[in-house]
Motif scaffolding. Sequence first.
Motif, PDB file in Angstrom:
ATOM      1  N   UNK A 170       0.820  -1.227   0.000  1.00  0.00           N
ATOM      2  CA  UNK A 170       0.000   0.000   0.000  1.00  0.00           C
ATOM      3  C   UNK A 170       0.843   1.262   0.000  1.00  0.00           C
ATOM      4  N   UNK A 171       1.888   1.262   0.793  1.00  0.00           N
ATOM      5  CA  UNK A 171       2.771   2.431   0.841  1.00  0.00           C
ATOM      6  C   UNK A 171       3.395   2.665  -0.533  1.00  0.00           C
ATOM      7  N   UNK A 172       3.795   1.583  -1.195  1.00  0.00           N
ATOM      8  CA  UNK A 172       4.389   1.736  -2.522  1.00  0.00           C
ATOM      9  C   UNK A 172       3.377   2.293  -3.518  1.00  0.00           C
ATOM     10  N   UNK A 173       2.042   1.904  -3.370  1.00  0.00           N
ATOM     11  CA  UNK A 173       1.022   2.445  -4.260  1.00  0.00           C
ATOM     12  C   UNK A 173       0.822   3.932  -4.063  1.00  0.00           C
ATOM     13  N   UNK A 174       0.761   4.378  -2.788  1.00  0.00           N
ATOM     14  CA  UNK A 174       0.611   5.817  -2.498  1.00  0.00           C
ATOM     15  C   UNK A 174       1.778   6.600  -3.076  1.00  0.00           C
ATOM     16  N   UNK A 175       2.989   6.063  -2.873  1.00  0.00           N
ATOM     17  CA  UNK A 175       4.167   6.749  -3.400  1.00  0.00           C
ATOM     18  C   UNK A 175       4.114   6.813  -4.919  1.00  0.00           C
ATOM     19  N   UNK A 176       3.597   5.761  -5.553  1.00  0.00           N
ATOM     20  CA  UNK A 176       3.506   5.769  -7.011  1.00  0.00           C
ATOM     21  C   UNK A 176       2.525   6.828  -7.485  1.00  0.00           C
ATOM     22  N   UNK A 177       1.377   7.003  -6.735  1.00  0.00           N
ATOM     23  CA  UNK A 177       0.407   8.046  -7.104  1.00  0.00           C
ATOM     24  C   UNK A 177       1.037   9.426  -6.995  1.00  0.00           C
ATOM     25  N   UNK A 178       1.771   9.624  -5.910  1.00  0.00           N
ATOM     26  CA  UNK A 178       2.437  10.921  -5.736  1.00  0.00           C
ATOM     27  C   UNK A 178       3.421  11.168  -6.861  1.00  0.00           C
TER      28      UNK A 178
END
Length: 350
Positions: A293-301
Amino acid sequence: MAQAASGTAQADLQQRKLAAELRLLAAEPAFELRSTEFIDLAHDLEQGTRLDRWADVDLVQAFVRPESLAQPPPAPRAPLLAQLRVALAAKAGAGALARTVRDELRRRPVREGFLEAVLGVLVFVPLLITWFGLREAVRAYGELSQENPKEATRPFLQLWQTGFGGHLASSGRFENVALMAVVLISLLVVLSVWHARARSRADRVEARLNGEQEYLLGRLASLLTRIQLALVPHRAASPQQFTAGLSKAATRMESLASRADRSHNSLVDSAKALEDATTSLERAALALTGELPKLGTAADRIEAAVRDGQAATAKAGTENQAAAGRIADRVKSAGDTVEASLKALAAAQR
């Protein structure tokens, strides 16, 4: 049963024949060192005893070697001078004495080292005598020329032959010096011929002896090979051989068991290491699942930042294009102004 008894009888007969041949070889003087062992082997072959022990021995390797041959020591001989005294006491003639000396010289071994040393020294003796006689002749000629110069005018060889008027001893005259040189050279030739004949005779004797030894060793090798073939059944039935075979088999089995044990330990260690690696991979997979999940948020940013950057880049490009157009207009007007000034300046100069 009859065939087995017939085969046993033939084997016994063959062993007796081999034993008889071995006794003949044991009687040879060349096998004096091994005669006892040959006789023991022949006795065992005849009696059928201890054949299993003889079967364990490589007979060809043990007996067929140059060390098995022995040469009897030469018979002691009386000195040559003593034999000559005996011949003289018996009032033998000159022919008998010459034959005695010749036979003894043929029978006795020649000391090649001593004879070669004598020949090497004797080569220079005629030269020494010749030059010494020439020196004495020159000395006598000098004395004669001082005493009687007129007599010294005669030929040198003639004066040397006559003794230079008494100034030279009779042994130093040319004839005597030449005779001594000839005698010594003849002696040197005789000794050289004698040495060559003795060397040739020694080589022939050695070649004949080597041939006889090789022939005896060949006979021995053939006989011992047949004896070993006859001892093969006893070797197969030997309790010592059976025990030795069992011992070797047990040793090999123990070696195989040790290898299997080491292989099993290696497999256990490998399985443990594989289990540890699997556990580590599972833990890493769980940790990666928690971080997704953290990697997904970072990817959105990151995606939003990229979009903002693209919009800013497009806006900056538009502004840069407008600024470039204004700059171009200003450069064009400045050029027109410069051109008008240049034309006015040119008109003023005219």
